[in-house]
Design a protein around this motif. Sequence first.
Motif, PDB file in Angstrom:
ATOM      1  N   ILE A 208       0.859  -1.190   0.000  1.00 31.57           N
ATOM      2  CA  ILE A 208       0.000   0.000   0.000  1.00 31.57           C
ATOM      3  C   ILE A 208       0.893   1.236   0.000  1.00 31.57           C
ATOM      4  N   LEU A 209       0.740   2.057  -1.022  1.00 27.15           N
ATOM      5  CA  LEU A 209       1.561   3.261  -1.138  1.00 27.15           C
ATOM      6  C   LEU A 209       0.675   4.464  -0.846  1.00 27.15           C
ATOM      7  N   MET A 210       0.971   5.130   0.277  1.00 28.23           N
ATOM      8  CA  MET A 210       0.130   6.273   0.673  1.00 28.23           C
ATOM      9  C   MET A 210       0.785   7.571   0.252  1.00 28.23           C
ATOM     10  N   THR A 211       0.025   8.385  -0.483  1.00 30.33           N
ATOM     11  CA  THR A 211       0.589   9.645  -0.942  1.00 30.33           C
ATOM     12  C   THR A 211      -0.415  10.775  -0.762  1.00 30.33           C
ATOM     13  N   ASP A 212      -0.284  11.852  -1.529  1.00 29.71           N
ATOM     14  CA  ASP A 212      -1.141  13.026  -1.312  1.00 29.71           C
ATOM     15  C   ASP A 212      -2.144  13.234  -2.436  1.00 29.71           C
TER      16      ASP A 212
END
Length: 292
Positions: A208-212
Amino acid sequence: MELKRENVLIEALPYMQEFYDSIMVIKVGGNAMVSAQIMEDIIKDIVLLRYVGIKPVIVHGGGPEITEKMERMGKKAEFFQGLRITDDETMEIARMVLVGNINTKIVSLIGLFGGKGVGFTGYDGRMILGHKQAAKHVLIDGVETEVDIGWVGESEVINPEILHIMLEKGYIPVISPIAVDAKGNALNINADTVAGDIAAALHAKKLILMTDVSGLLRNIKDPGSRISRVKLDDIDLLIEEGVISGGMIPKIKGAAVAVKSGVERAHIINGSVSHSMLLELFTDGGVGTMIY
Ligand SMILES: Nc1ncnc2c1ncn2[C@@H]1O[C@H](COP(=O)(O)OP(=O)(O)O)[C@@H](O)[C@H]1O
Ligand SMILES: CC(=O)N[C@@H](CCC(=O)OP(=O)(O)O)C(=O)O
């Protein structure tokens, strides 16, 4: 129609059963940690995952914080294709910010919310062994010029043993994106790349890649243009067409490395929206972009 609270909980049951005892690598980007409140919400979600039997592994970034610290020290941050040009002093600043500040902050928040966090860099247990990237060749005013991007690394070998030991004992590992070369030098690696490599080495269930941003956007200026699913085969074309650029390139490439190696799915989601990870994992209507 709003679901009743008990329905929300019961909708989560099949997902909890499916994910029980599986490893999930979660990358928390510097841009997702925009406020103390968001950071706390992300860490609470991760502790919750641990308590429903999932084994989370955190890889964190901190690009914006490194840039801010460099500027405060009178240094200009420069990038080559999304990678920070890293001279000796920049490497020192990156270590200070990533290991000294962000890693310890995440570990401390995990403890505050009732989990057991433990911090790592690639040095610990010789976890991330790599080498310095070769100089790049670019055309400047029509002349081929060599650009040395400094202590920017790529990983060669991931030794996940220490992570397995920690996961078995109930700890939540928190990894800074720093590798070590054969001579013991520290290397700065993009955190998305490290997350993809770690997910692959651990045979994680999910990355899971959390970004903006809400996911991969067809038009970066239009938040409504989210692409909800991307097939591995389509990624190169999206990069060639310029749909994917800047910081999204290492992200999608990290996701591709993981999925190619057997990680079932990778997801790019907006970490700056509170509890987006819980919605992605435990509800029928996922959020973000899934790479499969
Ligand atoms: N097609 C795209 N869809 C969404 N974001 C994109 C796209 N192409 C480039 N980007 C950029 O990638 C950024 C996310 O990468 P990055 O800034 O490195 O985030 P993080 O610090 O979370 O890793 C977005 O804020 C956006 O500016
Ligand atoms: C080589 C390289 O660019 N390393 C990154 C490492 C941190 C990172 O990736 O942070 P985000 O995930 O917040 O972007 C950097 O120095 O910014």
